[in-house]
Design a protein around this motif. Structure first.
Motif, PDB file in Angstrom:
ATOM      1  N   GLY A  64     -33.683  -0.340  10.140  1.00 48.01           N
ATOM      2  CA  GLY A  64     -33.052  -0.889  11.321  1.00 48.01           C
ATOM      3  C   GLY A  64     -31.952  -1.892  11.060  1.00 48.01           C
ATOM      4  N   GLU A  65     -31.744  -2.276   9.824  1.00 48.28           N
ATOM      5  CA  GLU A  65     -30.688  -3.230   9.496  1.00 48.28           C
ATOM      6  C   GLU A  65     -29.333  -2.523   9.511  1.00 48.28           C
ATOM      7  OE1 GLU A  65     -31.117  -6.472   8.915  1.00 48.28           O
ATOM      8  OE2 GLU A  65     -33.290  -6.381   9.014  1.00 48.28           O
ATOM      9  N   LEU A  66     -28.337  -3.185  10.031  1.00 55.62           N
ATOM     10  CA  LEU A  66     -26.985  -2.643   9.933  1.00 55.62           C
ATOM     11  C   LEU A  66     -26.593  -2.603   8.464  1.00 55.62           C
ATOM     12  CD1 LEU A  66     -25.155  -4.460  12.850  1.00 55.62           C
ATOM     13  CD2 LEU A  66     -25.836  -2.068  12.751  1.00 55.62           C
ATOM     14  N   PRO A  67     -25.800  -1.625   8.079  1.00 58.58           N
ATOM     15  CA  PRO A  67     -25.419  -1.569   6.657  1.00 58.58           C
ATOM     16  C   PRO A  67     -24.488  -2.709   6.275  1.00 58.58           C
ATOM     17  CG  PRO A  67     -24.316   0.162   7.899  1.00 58.58           C
ATOM     18  CD  PRO A  67     -25.258  -0.517   8.843  1.00 58.58           C
ATOM     19  N   ASP A  68     -24.624  -3.157   5.031  1.00 60.37           N
ATOM     20  CA  ASP A  68     -23.640  -4.067   4.462  1.00 60.37           C
ATOM     21  C   ASP A  68     -22.347  -3.291   4.310  1.00 60.37           C
ATOM     22  OD1 ASP A  68     -25.792  -5.761   4.277  1.00 60.37           O
ATOM     23  OD2 ASP A  68     -25.812  -5.855   2.101  1.00 60.37           O
ATOM     24  N   ARG A  69     -21.238  -4.020   4.172  1.00 56.69           N
ATOM     25  CA  ARG A  69     -19.945  -3.354   4.027  1.00 56.69           C
ATOM     26  C   ARG A  69     -19.189  -3.910   2.833  1.00 56.69           C
ATOM     27  NH1 ARG A  69     -16.226  -3.862   8.896  1.00 56.69           N
ATOM     28  NH2 ARG A  69     -16.538  -6.046   8.453  1.00 56.69           N
ATOM     29  N   ILE A  70     -18.510  -3.017   2.160  1.00 53.17           N
ATOM     30  CA  ILE A  70     -17.492  -3.422   1.192  1.00 53.17           C
ATOM     31  C   ILE A  70     -16.180  -2.934   1.767  1.00 53.17           C
ATOM     32  CG2 ILE A  70     -16.512  -3.001  -1.096  1.00 53.17           C
ATOM     33  CD1 ILE A  70     -19.358  -3.055  -2.193  1.00 53.17           C
ATOM     34  N   ILE A  71     -15.304  -3.892   2.012  1.00 51.99           N
ATOM     35  CA  ILE A  71     -14.012  -3.584   2.613  1.00 51.99           C
ATOM     36  C   ILE A  71     -12.939  -3.679   1.529  1.00 51.99           C
ATOM     37  CG2 ILE A  71     -12.348  -4.199   4.403  1.00 51.99           C
ATOM     38  CD1 ILE A  71     -14.727  -5.735   5.766  1.00 51.99           C
ATOM     39  N   VAL A  72     -12.115  -2.664   1.432  1.00 51.58           N
ATOM     40  CA  VAL A  72     -10.971  -2.647   0.522  1.00 51.58           C
ATOM     41  C   VAL A  72      -9.723  -2.689   1.397  1.00 51.58           C
ATOM     42  CG1 VAL A  72      -9.774  -1.392  -1.296  1.00 51.58           C
ATOM     43  CG2 VAL A  72     -12.280  -1.310  -1.176  1.00 51.58           C
ATOM     44  N   TYR A  73      -8.871  -3.676   1.160  1.00 56.82           N
ATOM     45  CA  TYR A  73      -7.676  -3.861   1.978  1.00 56.82           C
ATOM     46  C   TYR A  73      -6.474  -3.174   1.329  1.00 56.82           C
ATOM     47  CZ  TYR A  73     -10.554  -7.245   4.415  1.00 56.82           C
ATOM     48  OH  TYR A  73     -11.561  -7.845   5.119  1.00 56.82           O
ATOM     49  N   ARG A  74      -5.862  -2.272   2.073  1.00 53.51           N
ATOM     50  CA  ARG A  74      -4.771  -1.442   1.559  1.00 53.51           C
ATOM     51  C   ARG A  74      -3.487  -2.235   1.318  1.00 53.51           C
ATOM     52  NH1 ARG A  74      -0.518   1.775   3.744  1.00 53.51           N
ATOM     53  NH2 ARG A  74      -1.005   0.977   5.808  1.00 53.51           N
ATOM     54  N   GLU A  75      -2.980  -2.928   2.311  1.00 54.10           N
ATOM     55  CA  GLU A  75      -1.671  -3.580   2.185  1.00 54.10           C
ATOM     56  C   GLU A  75      -1.624  -4.642   1.085  1.00 54.10           C
ATOM     57  OE1 GLU A  75      -0.306  -4.728   6.088  1.00 54.10           O
ATOM     58  OE2 GLU A  75      -0.393  -2.656   6.813  1.00 54.10           O
ATOM     59  N   PRO A  76      -2.648  -5.489   0.927  1.00 50.10           N
ATOM     60  CA  PRO A  76      -2.611  -6.429  -0.197  1.00 50.10           C
ATOM     61  C   PRO A  76      -2.563  -5.728  -1.558  1.00 50.10           C
ATOM     62  CG  PRO A  76      -4.191  -7.181   1.436  1.00 50.10           C
ATOM     63  CD  PRO A  76      -3.775  -5.793   1.836  1.00 50.10           C
ATOM     64  N   HIS A  77      -3.287  -4.615  -1.693  1.00 51.63           N
ATOM     65  CA  HIS A  77      -3.223  -3.858  -2.947  1.00 51.63           C
ATOM     66  C   HIS A  77      -1.814  -3.327  -3.178  1.00 51.63           C
ATOM     67  CE1 HIS A  77      -7.647  -3.783  -3.085  1.00 51.63           C
ATOM     68  NE2 HIS A  77      -7.487  -3.493  -4.365  1.00 51.63           N
ATOM     69  N   LEU A  78      -1.221  -2.764  -2.145  1.00 49.98           N
ATOM     70  CA  LEU A  78       0.123  -2.197  -2.285  1.00 49.98           C
ATOM     71  C   LEU A  78       1.148  -3.273  -2.607  1.00 49.98           C
ATOM     72  CD1 LEU A  78       0.123   0.379   0.660  1.00 49.98           C
ATOM     73  CD2 LEU A  78      -0.387   0.787  -1.759  1.00 49.98           C
ATOM     74  N   ALA A  79       0.965  -4.466  -2.041  1.00 52.83           N
ATOM     75  CA  ALA A  79       1.902  -5.563  -2.280  1.00 52.83           C
ATOM     76  C   ALA A  79       1.853  -6.051  -3.728  1.00 52.83           C
ATOM     77  CB  ALA A  79       1.615  -6.719  -1.326  1.00 52.83           C
ATOM     78  N   GLN A  80       0.704  -5.875  -4.389  1.00 54.30           N
ATOM     79  CA  GLN A  80       0.555  -6.383  -5.750  1.00 54.30           C
ATOM     80  C   GLN A  80       0.838  -5.355  -6.836  1.00 54.30           C
ATOM     81  OE1 GLN A  80      -2.990  -8.598  -6.565  1.00 54.30           O
ATOM     82  NE2 GLN A  80      -2.900  -9.693  -4.638  1.00 54.30           N
ATOM     83  N   CYS A  81       1.016  -4.098  -6.454  1.00 52.27           N
ATOM     84  CA  CYS A  81       1.134  -3.043  -7.462  1.00 52.27           C
ATOM     85  C   CYS A  81       2.481  -2.333  -7.360  1.00 52.27           C
ATOM     86  CB  CYS A  81       0.008  -2.029  -7.288  1.00 52.27           C
ATOM     87  SG  CYS A  81      -1.627  -2.752  -7.478  1.00 52.27           S
ATOM     88  N   GLU A  82       2.987  -1.926  -8.523  1.00 50.85           N
ATOM     89  CA  GLU A  82       4.268  -1.223  -8.564  1.00 50.85           C
ATOM     90  C   GLU A  82       4.126   0.245  -8.940  1.00 50.85           C
ATOM     91  OE1 GLU A  82       7.327  -3.263 -10.677  1.00 50.85           O
ATOM     92  OE2 GLU A  82       6.767  -5.202  -9.830  1.00 50.85           O
ATOM     93  N   THR A  83       3.003   0.618  -9.524  1.00 52.90           N
ATOM     94  CA  THR A  83       2.796   2.010  -9.924  1.00 52.90           C
ATOM     95  C   THR A  83       1.413   2.475  -9.460  1.00 52.90           C
ATOM     96  OG1 THR A  83       1.742   1.527 -12.049  1.00 52.90           O
ATOM     97  CG2 THR A  83       4.168   1.644 -12.029  1.00 52.90           C
ATOM     98  N   GLU A  84       1.228   3.785  -9.436  1.00 52.70           N
ATOM     99  CA  GLU A  84      -0.080   4.316  -9.055  1.00 52.70           C
ATOM    100  C   GLU A  84      -1.146   3.915 -10.066  1.00 52.70           C
ATOM    101  OE1 GLU A  84      -2.362   8.548  -8.287  1.00 52.70           O
ATOM    102  OE2 GLU A  84      -0.206   8.456  -7.899  1.00 52.70           O
TER     103      GLU A  84
END
Length: 116
Positions: A64-84
């Motif tokens: 009955g517990e709601l699931p925990d979440r792991i959230i990955v944020y797209r825009e901050p990752h894209l802002a910090q990376c230059e290549t795939e």
């Protein structure tokens, strides 16, 4: 800055999740992985977030517990990376970092281990 739409970024996250060692993910219980564009405050500083109760803090946790979440944020990752390749590495590091929080490992210890 690299550009990936939401769907392509989510595929990368799933791919990196699949690459994690079995002993790291087999113990995950009642947890969901979510991709969002940005944190609620709109910043680009936070790459991921564990939203839940760490295993080390669980007393009576079960049905009955709601699931925990792991959230990955797209825009901050894209802002910090230059290549795939950089993006994949950063997503991998973020996943390991947030999964570690699920297991009760704090930021100080993650820093000592090189995952912060």
């Amino acid at each position: 800055m690299i550009d990936f739409d939401a769907e392509a970024f989510e595929r990368l996250v799933i791919d990196e999740l699949d690459r994690l060692p079995d002993d790291m993910v087999d113990g995950l219980d009642n947890i969901v992985f979510v991709v969002e564009d940005r944190p609620e405050d709109g910043s680009l500083d936070l790459l991921g977030l564990y939203d839940g109760l760490a295993l080390t803090e669980r007393d009576r946790y079960g049905m009955g517990e709601l699931p925990d979440r792991i959230i990955v944020y797209r825009e901050p990752h894209l802002a910090q990376c230059e290549t795939e390749d950089e993006l994949r590495d950063e997503i991998h590091t973020t996943l390991v970092h947030e999964i570690a929080h699920f297991y009760g490992i704090d930021d100080e210890r993650l820093h000592e281990l090189g995952w912060a």
